[in-house]
Design a protein around this motif. Structure first.
Motif, PDB file in Angstrom:
ATOM      1  N   LEU A 138       0.838  -1.195   0.000  1.00 29.97           N
ATOM      2  CA  LEU A 138       0.000   0.000   0.000  1.00 29.97           C
ATOM      3  C   LEU A 138       0.872   1.244   0.000  1.00 29.97           C
ATOM      4  O   LEU A 138       1.710   1.431   0.886  1.00 29.97           O
ATOM      5  CB  LEU A 138      -0.909   0.031   1.230  1.00 29.97           C
ATOM      6  N   ALA A 139       0.687   2.092  -1.003  1.00 32.86           N
ATOM      7  CA  ALA A 139       1.369   3.382  -1.070  1.00 32.86           C
ATOM      8  C   ALA A 139       0.395   4.491  -0.670  1.00 32.86           C
ATOM      9  O   ALA A 139      -0.772   4.233  -0.368  1.00 32.86           O
ATOM     10  CB  ALA A 139       1.906   3.622  -2.480  1.00 32.86           C
ATOM     11  N   TRP A 164       3.554   3.292   2.272  1.00 32.77           N
ATOM     12  CA  TRP A 164       4.836   3.756   1.728  1.00 32.77           C
ATOM     13  C   TRP A 164       5.088   3.086   0.392  1.00 32.77           C
ATOM     14  O   TRP A 164       4.737   1.914   0.260  1.00 32.77           O
ATOM     15  CB  TRP A 164       5.974   3.459   2.704  1.00 32.77           C
ATOM     16  N   PRO A 165       5.646   3.821  -0.559  1.00 32.05           N
ATOM     17  CA  PRO A 165       6.088   5.210  -0.528  1.00 32.05           C
ATOM     18  C   PRO A 165       4.925   6.183  -0.595  1.00 32.05           C
ATOM     19  O   PRO A 165       3.787   5.800  -0.837  1.00 32.05           O
ATOM     20  CB  PRO A 165       6.974   5.310  -1.779  1.00 32.05           C
ATOM     21  N   ILE A 166       5.250   7.452  -0.407  1.00 31.47           N
ATOM     22  CA  ILE A 166       4.269   8.528  -0.488  1.00 31.47           C
ATOM     23  C   ILE A 166       4.593   9.384  -1.705  1.00 31.47           C
ATOM     24  O   ILE A 166       5.745   9.777  -1.912  1.00 31.47           O
ATOM     25  CB  ILE A 166       4.288   9.418   0.766  1.00 31.47           C
ATOM     26  N   VAL A 167       3.573   9.700  -2.493  1.00 31.36           N
ATOM     27  CA  VAL A 167       3.684  10.620  -3.608  1.00 31.36           C
ATOM     28  C   VAL A 167       2.838  11.847  -3.312  1.00 31.36           C
ATOM     29  O   VAL A 167       1.666  11.723  -2.948  1.00 31.36           O
ATOM     30  CB  VAL A 167       3.224   9.969  -4.928  1.00 31.36           C
ATOM     31  N   VAL A 168       3.421  13.017  -3.434  1.00 30.99           N
ATOM     32  CA  VAL A 168       2.688  14.274  -3.320  1.00 30.99           C
ATOM     33  C   VAL A 168       2.469  14.809  -4.729  1.00 30.99           C
ATOM     34  O   VAL A 168       3.418  14.920  -5.513  1.00 30.99           O
ATOM     35  CB  VAL A 168       3.469  15.291  -2.464  1.00 30.99           C
ATOM     36  N   CYS A 213      -4.065   0.383  -8.404  1.00 34.76           N
ATOM     37  CA  CYS A 213      -3.426   0.998  -9.569  1.00 34.76           C
ATOM     38  C   CYS A 213      -4.039   0.497 -10.869  1.00 34.76           C
ATOM     39  O   CYS A 213      -3.919   1.161 -11.911  1.00 34.76           O
ATOM     40  CB  CYS A 213      -1.928   0.729  -9.537  1.00 34.76           C
ATOM     41  N   ALA A 214      -4.731  -0.630 -10.809  1.00 35.10           N
ATOM     42  CA  ALA A 214      -5.374  -1.178 -12.008  1.00 35.10           C
ATOM     43  C   ALA A 214      -6.480  -0.290 -12.556  1.00 35.10           C
ATOM     44  O   ALA A 214      -6.908  -0.481 -13.695  1.00 35.10           O
ATOM     45  CB  ALA A 214      -5.933  -2.568 -11.702  1.00 35.10           C
ATOM     46  N   VAL A 215      -6.954   0.708 -11.787  1.00 32.07           N
ATOM     47  CA  VAL A 215      -8.014   1.592 -12.302  1.00 32.07           C
ATOM     48  C   VAL A 215      -7.456   2.701 -13.181  1.00 32.07           C
ATOM     49  O   VAL A 215      -8.218   3.537 -13.682  1.00 32.07           O
ATOM     50  CB  VAL A 215      -8.851   2.214 -11.164  1.00 32.07           C
ATOM     51  N   ARG A 216      -6.150   2.706 -13.409  1.00 33.67           N
ATOM     52  CA  ARG A 216      -5.567   3.805 -14.200  1.00 33.67           C
ATOM     53  C   ARG A 216      -6.156   3.873 -15.603  1.00 33.67           C
ATOM     54  O   ARG A 216      -6.274   4.958 -16.177  1.00 33.67           O
ATOM     55  CB  ARG A 216      -4.049   3.642 -14.277  1.00 33.67           C
ATOM     56  N   ASP A 251      -0.080   6.874 -11.476  1.00 38.11           N
ATOM     57  CA  ASP A 251       0.953   6.603 -12.476  1.00 38.11           C
ATOM     58  C   ASP A 251       2.331   6.550 -11.829  1.00 38.11           C
ATOM     59  O   ASP A 251       3.176   5.709 -12.192  1.00 38.11           O
ATOM     60  CB  ASP A 251       0.936   7.678 -13.569  1.00 38.11           C
ATOM     61  N   ALA A 252       2.575   7.428 -10.867  1.00 41.60           N
ATOM     62  CA  ALA A 252       3.866   7.434 -10.183  1.00 41.60           C
ATOM     63  C   ALA A 252       4.031   6.238  -9.257  1.00 41.60           C
ATOM     64  O   ALA A 252       5.133   5.709  -9.086  1.00 41.60           O
ATOM     65  CB  ALA A 252       4.031   8.740  -9.400  1.00 41.60           C
ATOM     66  N   ILE A 253       2.932   5.804  -8.670  1.00 41.00           N
ATOM     67  CA  ILE A 253       2.976   4.709  -7.697  1.00 41.00           C
ATOM     68  C   ILE A 253       3.036   3.341  -8.371  1.00 41.00           C
ATOM     69  O   ILE A 253       3.628   2.396  -7.834  1.00 41.00           O
ATOM     70  CB  ILE A 253       1.720   4.786  -6.788  1.00 41.00           C
ATOM     71  N   ALA A 254       2.453   3.207  -9.546  1.00 42.40           N
ATOM     72  CA  ALA A 254       2.250   1.894 -10.175  1.00 42.40           C
ATOM     73  C   ALA A 254       3.508   1.019 -10.236  1.00 42.40           C
ATOM     74  O   ALA A 254       3.410  -0.197 -10.017  1.00 42.40           O
ATOM     75  CB  ALA A 254       1.648   2.059 -11.565  1.00 42.40           C
ATOM     76  N   PRO A 255       4.697   1.558 -10.510  1.00 42.14           N
ATOM     77  CA  PRO A 255       5.875   0.681 -10.516  1.00 42.14           C
ATOM     78  C   PRO A 255       6.310   0.210  -9.126  1.00 42.14           C
ATOM     79  O   PRO A 255       7.164  -0.675  -9.009  1.00 42.14           O
ATOM     80  CB  PRO A 255       6.965   1.561 -11.149  1.00 42.14           C
ATOM     81  N   LEU A 256       5.718   0.808  -8.073  1.00 42.42           N
ATOM     82  CA  LEU A 256       6.213   0.589  -6.722  1.00 42.42           C
ATOM     83  C   LEU A 256       5.230  -0.134  -5.811  1.00 42.42           C
ATOM     84  O   LEU A 256       5.640  -0.731  -4.818  1.00 42.42           O
ATOM     85  CB  LEU A 256       6.558   1.943  -6.082  1.00 42.42           C
ATOM     86  N   ALA A 257       3.943  -0.064  -6.108  1.00 44.93           N
ATOM     87  CA  ALA A 257       2.927  -0.648  -5.226  1.00 44.93           C
ATOM     88  C   ALA A 257       1.694  -0.988  -6.042  1.00 44.93           C
ATOM     89  O   ALA A 257       1.491  -0.461  -7.137  1.00 44.93           O
ATOM     90  CB  ALA A 257       2.563   0.319  -4.097  1.00 44.93           C
TER      91      ALA A 257
END
Length: 222
Positions: free
Chosen positions: A20-21, A60-64, A155-158, A100-106
C-alpha cells in the motif's frame, strides 16, 4: 531516489500495510481558505507535512501531487513529488498522476487531500483491509457524502481514469460508478476495534475548507 527505511509491514495491524502506497493531492486553489492549505501551521508543522507524516505510518512510498509551479513546504526524504501535467482538471487529474507514479512501486494507494489534519493511520489500514476483499476501490461514505479523497484505489483503475480524462468527464464519482467499488459506511468502518479505539468519531474524514474550519481544528488539536 533513496526511500526511507520502512518499519515492520503487515496486512492491517500496526505499521505499514504491505503493498500500500500513499498519494497526497495538494494542487487545489484553496479559494475558500484564502491561502495555500499546504502551508497552514498545524501543531508545529505545515499541514501538508502533517498529512504526509501520518499517512506514512500506514503506507509507503508517499507521492505528493502538486500543481505546476506550486511551492511546497519541505518534505521528508524519500517522499516523491510529481506535478499535474495539465492545470485545472481537478482531483481526477491528481489521482491519475499519483497512481501513475505509484504503479511501478505498489499495487494500490490510499489517496488523501492535503487538508485532512486528523487522518489516522488506523483509518488507512481499515480501508486498505476492506479494499483487499476484491474491490478496485474502497471509499467511505458518511452523512450522505462519499469521500473519494479518503479512499483506497488499486493501480489497475488507471485505465478507467485515463479514459474519463480523455472524455472530459472529470468527476471522481464517475470513476466510482465505473470501477468495482466498495462503499464503506461508518458502521462498517468502525466494526474494526482498532479503528473504533483510535478514531471513534472518524475525524480522519474532516477537511478544512474555510478559515472557520481551520480555527476549529486548531482548537481540537491533541
Amino acid at each position: 531516489m533513496k526511500l526511507m527505511t520502512a518499519p515492520s509491514e503487515d496486512g492491517g495491524g500496526a505499521g505499514r500495510v504491505a503493498g500500500l502506497a500513499g498519494v497526497v493531492l495538494c494542487g487545489g486553489q484553496s479559494r475558500r481558505m484564502g491561502r495555500p492549505k499546504a502551508w497552514l501551521p498545524f501543531g508545529g508543522e505545515a499541514l501538508l507535512q502533517r498529512v504526509v507524516r501520518r499517512l506514512g505510518e500506514a503506507a509507503w512510498p508517499i507521492v505528493v501531487v502538486a500543481a505546476p509551479g506550486q511551492e511546497l513546504p519541505p518534505l521528508p526524504e524519500g517522499v516523491l513529488l510529481v506535478r499535474d501535467p495539465v492545470e485545472g482538471r481537478g482531483p481526477l487529474q491528481g489521482v491519475a498522476a499519483g497512481l501513475d507514479a505509484i504503479a511501478p512501486l505498489a499495487e494500490r494507494a490510499y489517496v488523501a487531500s492535503t487538508d485532512a489534519p486528523f487522518l489516522h493511520p488506523a483509518f488507512v489500514r481499515r480501508l486498505a483491509d476492506l479494499q483487499a476483499g476484491g474491490h478496485a476501490i474502497a471509499v467511505p461514505r458518511a452523512e450522505g457524502h462519499h469521500h473519494p479523497l479518503a479512499a483506497v484505489y488499486a493501480c489497475a483503475v488507471r485505465g478507467e481514469v485515463a479514459a474519463l480524462l480523455a472524455e472530459g468527464r472529470l468527476r471522481l464519482s464517475t470513476l466510482l460508478e465505473r470501477a468495482r467499488t466498495l462503499v464503506a459506511e461508518p458502521e462498517l468502518l468502525l466494526a474494526d476495534p482498532r479503528l473504533r479505539a483510535a478514531d471513534p468519531a472518524l475525524r480522519s474524514l474532516r477537511n478544512l475548507n474555510t478559515p472557520e474550519d481551520y480555527a476549529a481544528a486548531l482548537r481540537e488539536l491533541d
